[in-house]
Write a protein that holds these residues in place. Structure first.
Motif, PDB file in Angstrom:
ATOM      1  N   GLN A  81     -10.869  -6.409  -1.557  1.00  0.00           N
ATOM      2  CA  GLN A  81     -11.150  -6.579  -0.095  1.00  0.00           C
ATOM      3  C   GLN A  81     -10.089  -7.600   0.511  1.00  0.00           C
ATOM      4  O   GLN A  81      -9.512  -8.323  -0.074  1.00  0.00           O
ATOM      5  N   GLY A  82     -10.219  -7.515   1.846  1.00  0.00           N
ATOM      6  CA  GLY A  82      -9.104  -7.840   2.784  1.00  0.00           C
ATOM      7  C   GLY A  82      -9.152  -9.494   3.029  1.00  0.00           C
ATOM      8  O   GLY A  82      -9.547 -10.116   2.383  1.00  0.00           O
ATOM      9  N   PRO A  83      -7.759  -9.609   3.544  1.00  0.00           N
ATOM     10  CA  PRO A  83      -7.059  -8.716   4.207  1.00  0.00           C
ATOM     11  C   PRO A  83      -6.059  -7.635   3.232  1.00  0.00           C
ATOM     12  O   PRO A  83      -5.773  -8.172   2.145  1.00  0.00           O
ATOM     13  N   VAL A  84      -6.110  -6.551   3.287  1.00  0.00           N
ATOM     14  CA  VAL A  84      -5.313  -5.645   2.461  1.00  0.00           C
ATOM     15  C   VAL A  84      -4.363  -4.919   3.107  1.00  0.00           C
ATOM     16  O   VAL A  84      -4.398  -4.585   4.255  1.00  0.00           O
ATOM     17  N   ARG A  85      -3.055  -4.805   2.529  1.00  0.00           N
ATOM     18  CA  ARG A  85      -1.963  -4.162   3.022  1.00  0.00           C
ATOM     19  C   ARG A  85      -1.508  -2.905   1.970  1.00  0.00           C
ATOM     20  O   ARG A  85      -1.414  -3.366   0.681  1.00  0.00           O
ATOM     21  N   PHE A 143      -0.470   0.761   6.178  1.00  0.00           N
ATOM     22  CA  PHE A 143      -2.043   0.532   6.481  1.00  0.00           C
ATOM     23  C   PHE A 143      -2.430  -0.760   6.109  1.00  0.00           C
ATOM     24  O   PHE A 143      -2.041  -1.491   5.062  1.00  0.00           O
ATOM     25  N   THR A 144      -3.216  -1.378   7.002  1.00  0.00           N
ATOM     26  CA  THR A 144      -3.880  -2.805   6.775  1.00  0.00           C
ATOM     27  C   THR A 144      -5.203  -2.521   7.192  1.00  0.00           C
ATOM     28  O   THR A 144      -5.506  -2.012   8.160  1.00  0.00           O
ATOM     29  N   GLY A 145      -6.211  -3.531   6.638  1.00  0.00           N
ATOM     30  CA  GLY A 145      -7.579  -3.331   6.564  1.00  0.00           C
ATOM     31  C   GLY A 145      -8.216  -4.351   6.148  1.00  0.00           C
ATOM     32  O   GLY A 145      -7.678  -5.288   5.221  1.00  0.00           O
ATOM     33  N   SER A 146      -9.878  -4.127   5.923  1.00  0.00           N
ATOM     34  CA  SER A 146     -10.602  -5.223   5.073  1.00  0.00           C
ATOM     35  C   SER A 146     -11.006  -4.700   3.937  1.00  0.00           C
ATOM     36  O   SER A 146     -11.466  -5.579   2.976  1.00  0.00           O
ATOM     37  N   LEU A 158     -11.337   0.742   4.785  1.00  0.00           N
ATOM     38  CA  LEU A 158     -12.236   0.381   5.779  1.00  0.00           C
ATOM     39  C   LEU A 158     -11.452  -0.311   6.828  1.00  0.00           C
ATOM     40  O   LEU A 158     -10.811  -1.208   6.366  1.00  0.00           O
ATOM     41  N   ASN A 159     -11.893  -0.019   7.880  1.00  0.00           N
ATOM     42  CA  ASN A 159     -11.429  -0.785   9.357  1.00  0.00           C
ATOM     43  C   ASN A 159     -10.020  -0.920   9.355  1.00  0.00           C
ATOM     44  O   ASN A 159      -9.292  -1.920   9.623  1.00  0.00           O
ATOM     45  N   PRO A 160      -9.123   0.209   9.014  1.00  0.00           N
ATOM     46  CA  PRO A 160      -7.507   0.443   8.920  1.00  0.00           C
ATOM     47  C   PRO A 160      -6.859  -0.030  10.104  1.00  0.00           C
ATOM     48  O   PRO A 160      -7.553   0.816  11.043  1.00  0.00           O
TER      49      PRO A 160
END
Length: 71
Positions: free
Chosen positions: A10-14, A22-25, A39-41
């Protein structure tokens, strides 16, 4: 006990590779098959396209489906 190739974070994830970013939660991904979801990228593709989505499903290393996406 069998080792699993499942990544959950779980984010922030890269995530980057093959020219994509891609970056997201949240990311869940099978490393051996590259199946999973983000999710939410926000994304930047190697073609230069950019956008965001509510979810991206990775079907394999070559295919993905973006839900609620802008480009």
């Amino acid at each position: 006990m069998e080792a699993t190739q499942q990544l959950r974070t779980q984010g922030p994830v890269r995530l980057s590779g093959s020219g994509h970013l891609f970056t997201g939660s949240e990311l869940q991904l099978r490393l051996d098959t590259f199946e999973g979801f983000f999710l939410n990228p926000q994304y930047r593709l190697r073609s230069g396209g950019m956008g965001q989505a509510s979810r991206i499903d990775f079907l394999d290393e070559q295919r993905m489906v973006a839900h609620g996406a802008s480009y």
